[in-house]
Design a protein around this motif. Structure first.
Motif, PDB file in Angstrom:
ATOM      1  N   ASP A   1     -25.408 -26.407-108.643  1.00  0.00           N
ATOM      2  CA  ASP A   1     -25.932 -27.297-107.604  1.00  0.00           C
ATOM      3  C   ASP A   1     -24.892 -28.247-107.036  1.00  0.00           C
ATOM      4  OD1 ASP A   1     -28.501 -26.251-107.805  1.00  0.00           O
ATOM      5  OD2 ASP A   1     -29.019 -27.622-109.429  1.00  0.00           O
ATOM      6  N   ALA A   2     -23.942 -28.649-107.857  1.00  0.00           N
ATOM      7  CA  ALA A   2     -22.963 -29.637-107.411  1.00  0.00           C
ATOM      8  C   ALA A   2     -21.621 -29.384-108.077  1.00  0.00           C
ATOM      9  CB  ALA A   2     -23.440 -31.044-107.730  1.00  0.00           C
ATOM     10  N   ILE A   3     -20.572 -29.660-107.328  1.00  0.00           N
ATOM     11  CA  ILE A   3     -19.224 -29.500-107.874  1.00  0.00           C
ATOM     12  C   ILE A   3     -18.892 -30.675-108.781  1.00  0.00           C
ATOM     13  CG2 ILE A   3     -16.768 -29.429-107.269  1.00  0.00           C
ATOM     14  CD1 ILE A   3     -17.656 -27.868-104.715  1.00  0.00           C
ATOM     15  N   PHE A   4     -19.292 -31.883-108.356  1.00  0.00           N
ATOM     16  CA  PHE A   4     -19.019 -33.094-109.132  1.00  0.00           C
ATOM     17  C   PHE A   4     -20.325 -33.762-109.523  1.00  0.00           C
ATOM     18  CE2 PHE A   4     -15.359 -32.721-106.170  1.00  0.00           C
ATOM     19  CZ  PHE A   4     -14.375 -32.494-107.112  1.00  0.00           C
ATOM     20  N   SER A   5     -20.317 -34.422-110.661  1.00  0.00           N
ATOM     21  CA  SER A   5     -21.491 -35.174-111.093  1.00  0.00           C
ATOM     22  C   SER A   5     -21.377 -36.612-110.583  1.00  0.00           C
ATOM     23  CB  SER A   5     -21.589 -35.175-112.620  1.00  0.00           C
ATOM     24  OG  SER A   5     -20.518 -35.911-113.177  1.00  0.00           O
ATOM     25  N   ALA A   6     -22.471 -37.316-110.618  1.00  0.00           N
ATOM     26  CA  ALA A   6     -22.480 -38.712-110.165  1.00  0.00           C
ATOM     27  C   ALA A   6     -21.529 -39.565-111.010  1.00  0.00           C
ATOM     28  CB  ALA A   6     -23.898 -39.270-110.229  1.00  0.00           C
ATOM     29  N   SER A   7     -21.338 -39.198-112.259  1.00  0.00           N
ATOM     30  CA  SER A   7     -20.456 -39.975-113.136  1.00  0.00           C
ATOM     31  C   SER A   7     -18.987 -39.897-112.715  1.00  0.00           C
ATOM     32  CB  SER A   7     -20.599 -39.509-114.587  1.00  0.00           C
ATOM     33  OG  SER A   7     -20.124 -38.187-114.726  1.00  0.00           O
ATOM     34  N   GLU A   8     -18.669 -38.938-111.839  1.00  0.00           N
ATOM     35  CA  GLU A   8     -17.291 -38.802-111.381  1.00  0.00           C
ATOM     36  C   GLU A   8     -17.017 -39.642-110.132  1.00  0.00           C
ATOM     37  OE1 GLU A   8     -15.979 -34.445-112.833  1.00  0.00           O
ATOM     38  OE2 GLU A   8     -17.811 -34.515-111.627  1.00  0.00           O
ATOM     39  N   GLY A   9     -18.011 -40.424-109.708  1.00  0.00           N
ATOM     40  CA  GLY A   9     -17.793 -41.389-108.650  1.00  0.00           C
ATOM     41  C   GLY A   9     -18.270 -40.995-107.264  1.00  0.00           C
TER      42      GLY A   9
ATOM     43  N   SER B   1     -23.141 -31.599-103.732  1.00  0.00           N
ATOM     44  CA  SER B   1     -23.055 -30.357-102.970  1.00  0.00           C
ATOM     45  C   SER B   1     -22.367 -29.285-103.795  1.00  0.00           C
ATOM     46  CB  SER B   1     -22.265 -30.595-101.684  1.00  0.00           C
ATOM     47  OG  SER B   1     -22.128 -29.397-100.958  1.00  0.00           O
ATOM     48  N   ASN B   2     -22.687 -28.031-103.449  1.00  0.00           N
ATOM     49  CA  ASN B   2     -21.982 -26.923-104.083  1.00  0.00           C
ATOM     50  C   ASN B   2     -20.866 -26.418-103.169  1.00  0.00           C
ATOM     51  OD1 ASN B   2     -23.502 -25.625-102.161  1.00  0.00           O
ATOM     52  ND2 ASN B   2     -24.520 -24.237-103.573  1.00  0.00           N
ATOM     53  N   ARG B   3     -20.437 -27.274-102.257  1.00  0.00           N
ATOM     54  CA  ARG B   3     -19.298 -27.023-101.369  1.00  0.00           C
ATOM     55  C   ARG B   3     -18.382 -28.257-101.404  1.00  0.00           C
ATOM     56  NH1 ARG B   3     -21.244 -22.985-102.062  1.00  0.00           N
ATOM     57  NH2 ARG B   3     -21.792 -21.309-100.664  1.00  0.00           N
ATOM     58  N   PHE B   4     -17.122 -28.067-101.061  1.00  0.00           N
ATOM     59  CA  PHE B   4     -16.150 -29.159-101.121  1.00  0.00           C
ATOM     60  C   PHE B   4     -16.184 -30.077 -99.899  1.00  0.00           C
ATOM     61  CE2 PHE B   4     -14.257 -26.150-104.146  1.00  0.00           C
ATOM     62  CZ  PHE B   4     -13.962 -27.003-105.198  1.00  0.00           C
ATOM     63  N   THR B   5     -16.536 -29.544 -98.745  1.00  0.00           N
ATOM     64  CA  THR B   5     -16.456 -30.313 -97.507  1.00  0.00           C
ATOM     65  C   THR B   5     -17.255 -31.625 -97.539  1.00  0.00           C
ATOM     66  OG1 THR B   5     -16.064 -28.258 -96.302  1.00  0.00           O
ATOM     67  CG2 THR B   5     -16.648 -30.170 -94.998  1.00  0.00           C
ATOM     68  N   PRO B   6     -18.467 -31.660 -98.074  1.00  0.00           N
ATOM     69  CA  PRO B   6     -19.183 -32.944 -98.113  1.00  0.00           C
ATOM     70  C   PRO B   6     -18.452 -34.033 -98.904  1.00  0.00           C
ATOM     71  CG  PRO B   6     -20.712 -31.150 -98.423  1.00  0.00           C
ATOM     72  CD  PRO B   6     -19.330 -30.558 -98.496  1.00  0.00           C
TER      73      PRO B   6
ATOM     74  N   ALA C   1     -11.063 -51.293-103.173  1.00  0.00           N
ATOM     75  CA  ALA C   1     -11.515 -49.982-102.699  1.00  0.00           C
ATOM     76  C   ALA C   1     -10.621 -48.868-103.218  1.00  0.00           C
ATOM     77  CB  ALA C   1     -11.564 -49.977-101.173  1.00  0.00           C
ATOM     78  N   LEU C   2      -9.330 -49.130-103.294  1.00  0.00           N
ATOM     79  CA  LEU C   2      -8.401 -48.103-103.762  1.00  0.00           C
ATOM     80  C   LEU C   2      -8.643 -47.725-105.216  1.00  0.00           C
ATOM     81  CD1 LEU C   2      -5.042 -49.209-102.107  1.00  0.00           C
ATOM     82  CD2 LEU C   2      -6.425 -47.215-101.538  1.00  0.00           C
ATOM     83  N   GLU C   3      -9.142 -48.663-106.006  1.00  0.00           N
ATOM     84  CA  GLU C   3      -9.402 -48.399-107.421  1.00  0.00           C
ATOM     85  C   GLU C   3     -10.412 -47.269-107.625  1.00  0.00           C
ATOM     86  OE1 GLU C   3     -10.369 -51.904-109.683  1.00  0.00           O
ATOM     87  OE2 GLU C   3      -8.647 -52.978-108.863  1.00  0.00           O
ATOM     88  N   SER C   4     -11.359 -47.134-106.720  1.00  0.00           N
ATOM     89  CA  SER C   4     -12.324 -46.044-106.844  1.00  0.00           C
ATOM     90  C   SER C   4     -11.933 -44.850-105.973  1.00  0.00           C
ATOM     91  CB  SER C   4     -13.730 -46.522-106.480  1.00  0.00           C
ATOM     92  OG  SER C   4     -13.785 -46.898-105.122  1.00  0.00           O
ATOM     93  N   TYR C   5     -11.242 -45.112-104.865  1.00  0.00           N
ATOM     94  CA  TYR C   5     -10.905 -44.053-103.912  1.00  0.00           C
ATOM     95  C   TYR C   5      -9.858 -43.085-104.468  1.00  0.00           C
ATOM     96  CZ  TYR C   5      -9.676 -41.832 -99.495  1.00  0.00           C
ATOM     97  OH  TYR C   5      -9.457 -40.904 -98.515  1.00  0.00           O
ATOM     98  N   ILE C   6      -8.789 -43.602-105.003  1.00  0.00           N
ATOM     99  CA  ILE C   6      -7.678 -42.755-105.453  1.00  0.00           C
ATOM    100  C   ILE C   6      -8.087 -41.790-106.565  1.00  0.00           C
ATOM    101  CG2 ILE C   6      -5.404 -42.796-106.575  1.00  0.00           C
ATOM    102  CD1 ILE C   6      -4.741 -45.181-104.740  1.00  0.00           C
ATOM    103  N   PRO C   7      -8.832 -42.232-107.581  1.00  0.00           N
ATOM    104  CA  PRO C   7      -9.258 -41.251-108.595  1.00  0.00           C
ATOM    105  C   PRO C   7     -10.148 -40.141-108.023  1.00  0.00           C
ATOM    106  CG  PRO C   7      -9.499 -43.477-109.445  1.00  0.00           C
ATOM    107  CD  PRO C   7      -9.169 -43.595-107.986  1.00  0.00           C
ATOM    108  N   LYS C   8     -11.017 -40.484-107.059  1.00  0.00           N
ATOM    109  CA  LYS C   8     -11.878 -39.459-106.454  1.00  0.00           C
ATOM    110  C   LYS C   8     -11.051 -38.471-105.636  1.00  0.00           C
ATOM    111  CE  LYS C   8     -14.976 -42.007-104.308  1.00  0.00           C
ATOM    112  NZ  LYS C   8     -16.195 -42.465-103.610  1.00  0.00           N
ATOM    113  N   LEU C   9     -10.096 -38.976-104.878  1.00  0.00           N
ATOM    114  CA  LEU C   9      -9.230 -38.095-104.087  1.00  0.00           C
ATOM    115  C   LEU C   9      -8.424 -37.191-105.011  1.00  0.00           C
ATOM    116  CD1 LEU C   9      -8.015 -37.166-101.392  1.00  0.00           C
ATOM    117  CD2 LEU C   9      -6.412 -39.095-101.555  1.00  0.00           C
TER     118      LEU C   9
END
Length: 103
Positions: free
Chosen positions: A40-48, A53-58, A80-88
């Motif tokens: 159902d999803a590539i990433f879980s909510a715990s990953e930020g 989605s089961n696609r990367f584009t979203p 903002a960078l503290e959460s953004y950079i790990p997700k990227l």
């Protein structure tokens, strides 16, 4: 590094992620047609990520929205960078692993 350089570097990384997401999503579509995509999803909510989605584009779109928010509120850039950079980084690493394993 000045804020503008940080933002420009992040934009370049996001563009790379977008191009890779298009390719990865096309490959996922092929795998789905073959009956191999059963998640159902590539990433879980715990990953930020807020997206599910089961696609990367979203996920790339979510990061683009986060980027826009950072540009609009430069005073909170450091926070903002503290959460953004790990997700990227997670997105790029996951797409690279998918590309390597999906051959």
């Amino acid at each position: 590094m000045p804020h503008t350089q940080v933002i420009e570097q992040l934009k370049a990384s996001l563009q790379t992620a977008y191009r890779q997401a298009i390719d990865a999503d096309a490959r996922l579509d092929e795998l789905k047609k073959a009956g191999h995509v059963k998640f159902d999803a590539i990433f879980s909510a715990s990953e930020g990520f807020k997206s599910k989605s089961n696609r990367f584009t979203p996920y790339v779109q979510e990061l683009a929205a986060d980027m826009e928010a950072m540009i609009q509120a430069p005073e909170s850039l450091a926070t903002a960078l503290e959460s953004y950079i790990p997700k990227l980084a997670l997105l790029l690493q996951t797409m690279q692993a998918f590309k390597s394993n999906a051959k």
